[in-house]
Scaffold this motif. Sequence first.
Motif, PDB file in Angstrom:
ATOM      1  N   VAL A  39       0.849  -1.186   0.000  1.00 34.23           N
ATOM      2  CA  VAL A  39       0.000   0.000   0.000  1.00 34.23           C
ATOM      3  C   VAL A  39       0.886   1.239   0.000  1.00 34.23           C
ATOM      4  O   VAL A  39       1.771   1.376   0.829  1.00 34.23           O
ATOM      5  CB  VAL A  39      -0.912   0.038   1.254  1.00 34.23           C
ATOM      6  CG1 VAL A  39      -1.798   1.277   1.233  1.00 34.23           C
ATOM      7  CG2 VAL A  39      -1.736  -1.231   1.367  1.00 34.23           C
ATOM      8  N   GLU A  40       0.629   2.105  -0.945  1.00 31.99           N
ATOM      9  CA  GLU A  40       1.325   3.386  -1.009  1.00 31.99           C
ATOM     10  C   GLU A  40       0.470   4.403  -0.263  1.00 31.99           C
ATOM     11  O   GLU A  40      -0.735   4.509  -0.491  1.00 31.99           O
ATOM     12  CB  GLU A  40       1.472   3.774  -2.475  1.00 31.99           C
ATOM     13  CG  GLU A  40       2.251   5.013  -2.733  1.00 31.99           C
ATOM     14  CD  GLU A  40       2.284   5.309  -4.212  1.00 31.99           C
ATOM     15  OE1 GLU A  40       3.285   4.994  -4.843  1.00 31.99           O
ATOM     16  OE2 GLU A  40       1.265   5.835  -4.722  1.00 31.99           O
ATOM     17  N   THR A  41       1.089   5.127   0.653  1.00 31.96           N
ATOM     18  CA  THR A  41       0.354   6.109   1.434  1.00 31.96           C
ATOM     19  C   THR A  41       1.292   7.241   1.839  1.00 31.96           C
ATOM     20  O   THR A  41       2.443   7.284   1.405  1.00 31.96           O
ATOM     21  CB  THR A  41      -0.318   5.451   2.674  1.00 31.96           C
ATOM     22  OG1 THR A  41      -1.165   6.411   3.305  1.00 31.96           O
ATOM     23  CG2 THR A  41       0.699   4.923   3.651  1.00 31.96           C
ATOM     24  N   LYS A  42       0.777   8.126   2.670  1.00 31.76           N
ATOM     25  CA  LYS A  42       1.578   9.233   3.194  1.00 31.76           C
ATOM     26  C   LYS A  42       1.420   9.268   4.703  1.00 31.76           C
ATOM     27  O   LYS A  42       0.448   8.738   5.249  1.00 31.76           O
ATOM     28  CB  LYS A  42       1.112  10.573   2.619  1.00 31.76           C
ATOM     29  CG  LYS A  42       1.345  10.714   1.142  1.00 31.76           C
ATOM     30  CD  LYS A  42       0.852  12.067   0.660  1.00 31.76           C
ATOM     31  CE  LYS A  42       1.074  12.207  -0.837  1.00 31.76           C
ATOM     32  NZ  LYS A  42       0.641  13.519  -1.325  1.00 31.76           N
ATOM     33  N   GLY A  45       0.923  15.225   7.572  1.00 32.49           N
ATOM     34  CA  GLY A  45       1.802  16.383   7.572  1.00 32.49           C
ATOM     35  C   GLY A  45       3.001  16.256   6.647  1.00 32.49           C
ATOM     36  O   GLY A  45       3.881  17.105   6.673  1.00 32.49           O
ATOM     37  N   GLU A  46       3.063  15.207   5.832  1.00 34.21           N
ATOM     38  CA  GLU A  46       4.181  15.023   4.900  1.00 34.21           C
ATOM     39  C   GLU A  46       3.647  14.830   3.487  1.00 34.21           C
ATOM     40  O   GLU A  46       2.561  14.304   3.292  1.00 34.21           O
ATOM     41  CB  GLU A  46       5.025  13.800   5.287  1.00 34.21           C
ATOM     42  CG  GLU A  46       5.765  13.948   6.587  1.00 34.21           C
ATOM     43  CD  GLU A  46       6.747  12.802   6.827  1.00 34.21           C
ATOM     44  OE1 GLU A  46       7.066  12.068   5.867  1.00 34.21           O
ATOM     45  OE2 GLU A  46       7.196  12.659   7.964  1.00 34.21           O
ATOM     46  N   ASP A  47       4.456  15.239   2.515  1.00 28.33           N
ATOM     47  CA  ASP A  47       4.086  15.031   1.118  1.00 28.33           C
ATOM     48  C   ASP A  47       4.721  13.785   0.526  1.00 28.33           C
ATOM     49  O   ASP A  47       4.239  13.263  -0.465  1.00 28.33           O
ATOM     50  CB  ASP A  47       4.492  16.248   0.274  1.00 28.33           C
ATOM     51  CG  ASP A  47       3.580  17.435   0.535  1.00 28.33           C
ATOM     52  OD1 ASP A  47       2.402  17.215   0.867  1.00 28.33           O
ATOM     53  OD2 ASP A  47       4.053  18.575   0.409  1.00 28.33           O
ATOM     54  N   SER A  48       5.813  13.313   1.118  1.00 29.99           N
ATOM     55  CA  SER A  48       6.507  12.165   0.547  1.00 29.99           C
ATOM     56  C   SER A  48       5.740  10.873   0.834  1.00 29.99           C
ATOM     57  O   SER A  48       5.031  10.738   1.824  1.00 29.99           O
ATOM     58  CB  SER A  48       7.933  12.070   1.092  1.00 29.99           C
ATOM     59  OG  SER A  48       7.903  11.941   2.493  1.00 29.99           O
TER      60      SER A  48
END
Length: 117
Positions: A39-42, A45-48
């Motif tokens: 799973v790709e997530t963040k 409070g971060e953009d990366s």
Amino acid sequence: MLFFPNIYEEIDFAHLNFLDKELFNDVQRRKSKEVDMAVETKLKGEDSLILIHLEQQAQYEDDFNERMFLYFSRLLEENPGTRILPIALFSYDDQNKQEPTTYEMTLPFRKRQIIPT
């Protein structure tokens, strides 16, 4: 939230992208293996991006820690610069089997811890 409350609090659930199962060729063993879930997530409070790799294990496997290390290294190779959080969920009930929490490689002249699993 039940199993990883500290992780749950940090994840931005507005951004979830379940990736197709990553397939890796194991040339040495002449097999193909795929991760159970990625799973790709963040983080809040971060953009990366971060990548959560979830592996469900229903039975004891002698080299599970090595497989997790290989998945981690291949996911990192495919996603350079992305932080990866590997999580293993064990669903078997064998009190006599304890999964290792690290992957180590030993040489006669030096023992080296590679990576936590």
